[in-house]
Design a protein around this motif. Sequence first.
Motif, PDB file in Angstrom:
ATOM      1  N   ASP A  60       0.822  -1.211   0.000  1.00  0.00           N
ATOM      2  CA  ASP A  60       0.000   0.000   0.000  1.00  0.00           C
ATOM      3  C   ASP A  60       0.856   1.260   0.000  1.00  0.00           C
ATOM      4  N   ASN A  61       1.969   1.226   0.738  1.00  0.00           N
ATOM      5  CA  ASN A  61       2.837   2.405   0.782  1.00  0.00           C
ATOM      6  C   ASN A  61       3.612   2.603  -0.514  1.00  0.00           C
ATOM      7  N   GLN A  87       0.796   9.921  -3.122  1.00  0.00           N
ATOM      8  CA  GLN A  87      -0.055  10.037  -1.938  1.00  0.00           C
ATOM      9  C   GLN A  87       0.776   9.848  -0.665  1.00  0.00           C
ATOM     10  N   SER A  88       0.168  10.114   0.466  1.00  0.00           N
ATOM     11  CA  SER A  88       0.896   9.971   1.730  1.00  0.00           C
ATOM     12  C   SER A  88       0.917   8.514   2.170  1.00  0.00           C
TER      13      SER A  88
END
Length: 457
Positions: free
Chosen positions: A339-340, A348-349
């Motif tokens: 996801d990261n 995105q963050s």
Amino acid sequence: MNTVTRPRILVVGAGFAGVECVRRLERKLSPDEADVTLVTPFAYQLYLPLLPQVASGVLTPQSIAVSLRRSKKYRTRIIPGGAIGVDLKSKVCVIRTITDQIVNEPYDYIVLAPGSITRTFDIPGLTDHAFGMKTLAEAAYIRDHVISQLDLADASQDPDERASRLQFVVVGGGYAGTETAACLQRLTHAAVKRYPRLDPGLIKWHLIDIAPKLMPELGDKLGSSAQEILRRRGIEISLGTSIAKAGPEEVTFTDGRVIPTRTLIWTAGVVASPLIATLGAETVKGRLAVAPEMNLPGNDGVFALGDSAAVPDLAKGDDGAMCPPTAQHALRQGKHVADNVIAALRGQSMQRYVHKDLGLVVDLGGTDAVSKPLGIELRGLPAQAVARGYHWSALRTNVAKTRVMTNWLLNAVAGDDFVRTGFQTRKAARLKDFEYTDAYLTPEQVREHIEGTGRRD
């Protein structure tokens, strides 16, 4: 986008962490967003917690080797080999293929999940004479070896040789060592009934550990219960003790005892893969120091997780606590890192990793087990149900679940056949033959290699 301009995501390692990361990337990224490549010597994910049951014959080897090519969404390119160096500056991973060819693999994002190797010490004769329990081949070999000791002892006319072949030593009082000793002791206890010339009293199992307690993570009560189960079976447990030296026919303990044996199994912990040292980055006890998001500070696109990463354990609220190298954390870290990586790819963050440990399970074979799910202490059949239920549910495919459940049921009903396959009889299978610790490059060698061969884009 065309193939040349798509971002390249390279995942190193096909353990729990690496495979979970790859599968999530395949599910959440569209084919034109990025190219995903996996580096692994074998095209399967090994379910390590069940290795002792392979060694004891309860499970077949293929039942815990989950194919990486069964996924319907499979599109990851697999490079059959092992990473032996990473140059963070050039963004190149150096790989030794299974044919010993050295290749450079450039990347835009890299996920380092190379796992761990067996922790050894400078003990004379250890790597030459001890067996490990980290690979499928080792587990299968140990099973053949243990059964062969019964065969050879039965055929021997020398009482000293017979005694040495019927004594077995397991070093390591953690989960791997305890389950290995427990499962293999059950194997020899059942098998000796088929050897009328052998006195069952001659078979002796020794479980030793330098720590003062067996599996201290379980707590005093469950740890004591596990010890009582093993001692009731006749396993001699020696704590505060280790190996002083190892030979082909005997082992010397640090307390001075000399045990005649042809079987020394070493499971005294693990250390991060030597690949981490090739990065030249900061480490914590050999594990790569990463942020709570599992990225490497100061290096864009570099992530690490699993046994080789020092991931802060935010759930404990203890400053400096690191996530233990367990399958439970590795599975969740794999999904979280994916996801990261996607967040970084899309601008995105990223999110910090937080997971509270769900508990521990220890399968001692038969109806014996101790478990601590969500802090609840269980023993006997309820603990066994929880332990096997957890392992069964953690298997990634329905095919693997079916094979494992079938094996468990068949073993419970029919017992074991004590078959010695002989597939690896003439292949060396000691620690030094499986760890390949001399295959890795130094940071300087990585840089020299890349400069000499040129960066392949």
